[in-house]
Design a protein around this motif. Structure first.
Motif, PDB file in Angstrom:
ATOM      1  N   SER A 189     -18.283  40.014   3.388  1.00 12.44           N
ATOM      2  CA  SER A 189     -18.399  41.129   4.329  1.00 12.44           C
ATOM      3  C   SER A 189     -17.718  40.838   5.665  1.00 12.44           C
ATOM      4  CB  SER A 189     -19.867  41.479   4.558  1.00 12.44           C
ATOM      5  OG  SER A 189     -20.553  40.381   5.116  1.00 12.44           O
ATOM      6  N   SER A 190     -17.544  39.582   6.004  1.00 16.11           N
ATOM      7  CA  SER A 190     -16.919  39.230   7.277  1.00 16.11           C
ATOM      8  C   SER A 190     -15.486  39.748   7.360  1.00 16.11           C
ATOM      9  CB  SER A 190     -16.935  37.713   7.467  1.00 16.11           C
ATOM     10  OG  SER A 190     -16.349  37.371   8.696  1.00 16.11           O
ATOM     11  N   GLY A 191     -14.721  39.544   6.288  1.00 19.88           N
ATOM     12  CA  GLY A 191     -13.345  40.047   6.254  1.00 19.88           C
ATOM     13  C   GLY A 191     -13.300  41.563   6.270  1.00 19.88           C
ATOM     14  N   ALA A 192     -14.222  42.175   5.546  1.00 17.26           N
ATOM     15  CA  ALA A 192     -14.269  43.638   5.507  1.00 17.26           C
ATOM     16  C   ALA A 192     -14.607  44.203   6.879  1.00 17.26           C
ATOM     17  CB  ALA A 192     -15.287  44.111   4.474  1.00 17.26           C
ATOM     18  N   LEU A 193     -15.551  43.587   7.590  1.00 15.98           N
ATOM     19  CA  LEU A 193     -15.912  44.048   8.932  1.00 15.98           C
ATOM     20  C   LEU A 193     -14.737  43.940   9.897  1.00 15.98           C
ATOM     21  CD1 LEU A 193     -19.524  42.615   9.338  1.00 15.98           C
ATOM     22  CD2 LEU A 193     -18.854  45.017   9.192  1.00 15.98           C
ATOM     23  N   THR A 194     -13.989  42.857   9.789  1.00 17.80           N
ATOM     24  CA  THR A 194     -12.821  42.673  10.649  1.00 17.80           C
ATOM     25  C   THR A 194     -11.768  43.739  10.358  1.00 17.80           C
ATOM     26  OG1 THR A 194     -13.240  40.297  10.742  1.00 17.80           O
ATOM     27  CG2 THR A 194     -11.032  41.037  11.356  1.00 17.80           C
ATOM     28  N   THR A 220     -13.013  60.658  27.460  1.00 10.58           N
ATOM     29  CA  THR A 220     -13.919  59.707  28.121  1.00 10.58           C
ATOM     30  C   THR A 220     -14.926  59.131  27.130  1.00 10.58           C
ATOM     31  OG1 THR A 220     -13.677  60.862  30.226  1.00 10.58           O
ATOM     32  CG2 THR A 220     -15.619  59.455  29.969  1.00 10.58           C
ATOM     33  N   SER A 221     -15.534  59.982  26.305  1.00 11.13           N
ATOM     34  CA  SER A 221     -16.533  59.477  25.359  1.00 11.13           C
ATOM     35  C   SER A 221     -15.888  58.592  24.291  1.00 11.13           C
ATOM     36  CB  SER A 221     -17.314  60.631  24.717  1.00 11.13           C
ATOM     37  OG  SER A 221     -16.488  61.400  23.879  1.00 11.13           O
ATOM     38  N   THR A 222     -14.649  58.885  23.919  1.00 12.16           N
ATOM     39  CA  THR A 222     -13.951  58.052  22.940  1.00 12.16           C
ATOM     40  C   THR A 222     -13.626  56.698  23.542  1.00 12.16           C
ATOM     41  OG1 THR A 222     -13.015  60.045  21.940  1.00 12.16           O
ATOM     42  CG2 THR A 222     -11.993  57.969  21.350  1.00 12.16           C
ATOM     43  N   ALA A 223     -13.224  56.680  24.813  1.00 14.88           N
ATOM     44  CA  ALA A 223     -12.945  55.402  25.488  1.00 14.88           C
ATOM     45  C   ALA A 223     -14.222  54.557  25.563  1.00 14.88           C
ATOM     46  CB  ALA A 223     -12.378  55.658  26.879  1.00 14.88           C
ATOM     47  N   THR A 224     -15.345  55.209  25.848  1.00 11.08           N
ATOM     48  CA  THR A 224     -16.634  54.502  25.883  1.00 11.08           C
ATOM     49  C   THR A 224     -16.978  53.953  24.498  1.00 11.08           C
ATOM     50  OG1 THR A 224     -17.400  55.922  27.671  1.00 11.08           O
ATOM     51  CG2 THR A 224     -19.098  54.763  26.410  1.00 11.08           C
ATOM     52  N   SER A 225     -16.702  54.749  23.464  1.00  9.72           N
ATOM     53  CA  SER A 225     -16.979  54.313  22.094  1.00  9.72           C
ATOM     54  C   SER A 225     -16.134  53.095  21.726  1.00  9.72           C
ATOM     55  CB  SER A 225     -16.714  55.443  21.104  1.00  9.72           C
ATOM     56  OG  SER A 225     -17.594  56.498  21.344  1.00  9.72           O
ATOM     57  N   LEU A 226     -14.911  53.056  22.189  1.00 15.28           N
ATOM     58  CA  LEU A 226     -14.061  51.886  21.933  1.00 15.28           C
ATOM     59  C   LEU A 226     -14.662  50.626  22.555  1.00 15.28           C
ATOM     60  CD1 LEU A 226     -10.465  53.333  22.377  1.00 15.28           C
ATOM     61  CD2 LEU A 226     -11.248  51.975  20.437  1.00 15.28           C
ATOM     62  N   THR A 227     -15.139  50.747  23.775  1.00  8.15           N
ATOM     63  CA  THR A 227     -15.780  49.611  24.446  1.00  8.15           C
ATOM     64  C   THR A 227     -17.047  49.198  23.702  1.00  8.15           C
ATOM     65  OG1 THR A 227     -14.913  50.346  26.571  1.00  8.15           O
ATOM     66  CG2 THR A 227     -16.763  48.815  26.643  1.00  8.15           C
ATOM     67  N   ASP A 228     -17.852  50.176  23.316  1.00  5.76           N
ATOM     68  CA  ASP A 228     -19.084  49.895  22.573  1.00  5.76           C
ATOM     69  C   ASP A 228     -18.788  49.215  21.239  1.00  5.76           C
ATOM     70  OD1 ASP A 228     -20.466  51.095  24.642  1.00  5.76           O
ATOM     71  OD2 ASP A 228     -20.903  52.952  23.525  1.00  5.76           O
ATOM     72  N   LEU A 229     -17.730  49.635  20.580  1.00 11.61           N
ATOM     73  CA  LEU A 229     -17.341  49.038  19.297  1.00 11.61           C
ATOM     74  C   LEU A 229     -16.972  47.574  19.464  1.00 11.61           C
ATOM     75  CD1 LEU A 229     -16.878  49.732  16.300  1.00 11.61           C
ATOM     76  CD2 LEU A 229     -14.524  50.318  16.897  1.00 11.61           C
ATOM     77  N   ASP A 230     -16.206  47.275  20.509  1.00 17.41           N
ATOM     78  CA  ASP A 230     -15.844  45.880  20.778  1.00 17.41           C
ATOM     79  C   ASP A 230     -17.080  45.046  21.102  1.00 17.41           C
ATOM     80  OD1 ASP A 230     -13.100  45.906  20.337  1.00 17.41           O
ATOM     81  OD2 ASP A 230     -12.636  46.510  22.394  1.00 17.41           O
ATOM     82  N   THR A 231     -17.953  45.581  21.936  1.00 19.01           N
ATOM     83  CA  THR A 231     -19.173  44.872  22.327  1.00 19.01           C
ATOM     84  C   THR A 231     -20.063  44.611  21.112  1.00 19.01           C
ATOM     85  OG1 THR A 231     -19.103  45.907  24.503  1.00 19.01           O
ATOM     86  CG2 THR A 231     -21.210  44.965  23.823  1.00 19.01           C
ATOM     87  N   ALA A 232     -20.223  45.602  20.254  1.00 17.84           N
ATOM     88  CA  ALA A 232     -21.086  45.474  19.077  1.00 17.84           C
ATOM     89  C   ALA A 232     -20.537  44.448  18.087  1.00 17.84           C
ATOM     90  CB  ALA A 232     -21.241  46.825  18.390  1.00 17.84           C
ATOM     91  N   ASN A 233     -19.233  44.232  18.099  1.00 23.15           N
ATOM     92  CA  ASN A 233     -18.635  43.311  17.136  1.00 23.15           C
ATOM     93  C   ASN A 233     -18.407  41.915  17.683  1.00 23.15           C
ATOM     94  OD1 ASN A 233     -17.872  44.615  14.425  1.00 23.15           O
ATOM     95  ND2 ASN A 233     -17.470  46.195  15.945  1.00 23.15           N
ATOM     96  N   ASP A 234     -18.747  41.671  18.955  1.00 22.51           N
ATOM     97  CA  ASP A 234     -18.631  40.320  19.510  1.00 22.51           C
ATOM     98  C   ASP A 234     -19.540  39.367  18.745  1.00 22.51           C
ATOM     99  OD1 ASP A 234     -16.791  40.927  21.438  1.00 22.51           O
ATOM    100  OD2 ASP A 234     -18.233  41.083  23.084  1.00 22.51           O
ATOM    101  N   GLY A 235     -19.011  38.292  18.286  1.00 21.12           N
ATOM    102  CA  GLY A 235     -19.792  37.272  17.611  1.00 21.12           C
ATOM    103  C   GLY A 235     -20.097  37.527  16.158  1.00 21.12           C
ATOM    104  N   VAL A 236     -19.672  38.665  15.624  1.00 26.72           N
ATOM    105  CA  VAL A 236     -19.957  38.965  14.219  1.00 26.72           C
ATOM    106  C   VAL A 236     -19.286  37.938  13.318  1.00 26.72           C
ATOM    107  CG1 VAL A 236     -19.543  40.618  12.339  1.00 26.72           C
ATOM    108  CG2 VAL A 236     -20.399  41.414  14.545  1.00 26.72           C
ATOM    109  N   GLY A 237     -18.051  37.575  13.622  1.00 23.88           N
ATOM    110  CA  GLY A 237     -17.316  36.626  12.787  1.00 23.88           C
ATOM    111  C   GLY A 237     -17.992  35.276  12.690  1.00 23.88           C
ATOM    112  N   GLY A 238     -18.542  34.777  13.795  1.00 18.85           N
ATOM    113  CA  GLY A 238     -19.179  33.463  13.792  1.00 18.85           C
ATOM    114  C   GLY A 238     -20.440  33.417  12.956  1.00 18.85           C
ATOM    115  N   GLY A 239     -21.195  34.487  12.950  1.00 19.38           N
ATOM    116  CA  GLY A 239     -22.455  34.519  12.220  1.00 19.38           C
ATOM    117  C   GLY A 239     -22.309  34.871  10.754  1.00 19.38           C
ATOM    118  N   THR A 240     -21.135  35.309  10.356  1.00 19.83           N
ATOM    119  CA  THR A 240     -20.966  35.736   8.965  1.00 19.83           C
ATOM    120  C   THR A 240     -19.855  34.958   8.255  1.00 19.83           C
ATOM    121  OG1 THR A 240     -19.445  37.485   9.638  1.00 19.83           O
ATOM    122  CG2 THR A 240     -21.794  38.068   9.452  1.00 19.83           C
ATOM    123  N   GLY A 289     -17.816  32.900   5.860  1.00 20.36           N
ATOM    124  CA  GLY A 289     -18.035  32.583   4.468  1.00 20.36           C
ATOM    125  C   GLY A 289     -18.493  33.763   3.622  1.00 20.36           C
ATOM    126  N   PHE A 290     -18.963  34.789   4.257  1.00 19.76           N
ATOM    127  CA  PHE A 290     -19.382  35.980   3.516  1.00 19.76           C
ATOM    128  C   PHE A 290     -18.183  36.905   3.301  1.00 19.76           C
ATOM    129  CE2 PHE A 290     -23.401  34.741   5.568  1.00 19.76           C
ATOM    130  CZ  PHE A 290     -24.228  34.721   4.459  1.00 19.76           C
TER     131      PHE A 290
END
Length: 145
Positions: free
Chosen positions: A86-91, A61-81, A83-84
């Motif tokens: 780090s953007s490819g590395a984060l993806t 259960t906690s791992t499933a929650t962590s997966l959701t949190d990971l997706d939520t935390a990474n929403d929009g990261v690509g748009g704001g980064t 050209g950097f």
């Protein structure tokens, strides 16, 4: 070749001089070898198996929650980064962590059922054995010594 001689040839020097070679299970000496042994009154209980299954379920259960949190935390990261470097590395990192967490979640789900089932099986066998003994079934022979 006698068994002791064959054993000595394979595993020479493991027995004291003048004593027959002995075998142990998982390094535990036989009860009559003077080296401890185990408990002849082995009892399997459902409790520890069920508890381990619950722990695996909680981790799932906690791992499933962590997966959701990971997706939520990474929403929009690509748009704001864009050209950097780090953007490819984060993806890339996001993909590998999602794969790892998914594998952990799935394995914990499998283990939860397997552990609880094992405990239930042990508990049923323990009850059946107790019932047979109570019904006057002959007790297993004990080694005299």
């Amino acid at each position: 070749m006698a068994l002791n001689a064959a054993w000595e040839e394979l595993f020479g020097g493991t027995a004291p001089p003048g004593q027959p070679a002995t075998m142990t299970l998982a390094g535990v000496p036989a009860p009559d070898s003077g080296g401890g042994g185990g408990n002849a009154n082995l009892k399997a209980d459902v409790g520890p198996w069920h508890e381990a299954g619950n722990t695996a379920g909680e981790l799932r259960t906690s791992t499933a929650t962590s997966l959701t949190d990971l997706d939520t935390a990474n929403d929009g990261v690509g748009g704001g980064t864009t050209g950097f470097d780090s953007s490819g590395a984060l993806t890339e990192i996001l993909g590998t962590w999602k794969a790892r967490l998914t594998a952990v979640r799935d394995e914990c789900g499998r283990l939860e059922g397997a552990l609880k089932s094992t405990g239930r099986d042990f508990g049923e066998r323990e009850t059946a054995t107790r019932d047979k003994i109570a019904a006057g079934a002959p007790a297993p022979a004990r080694k005299e010594g």
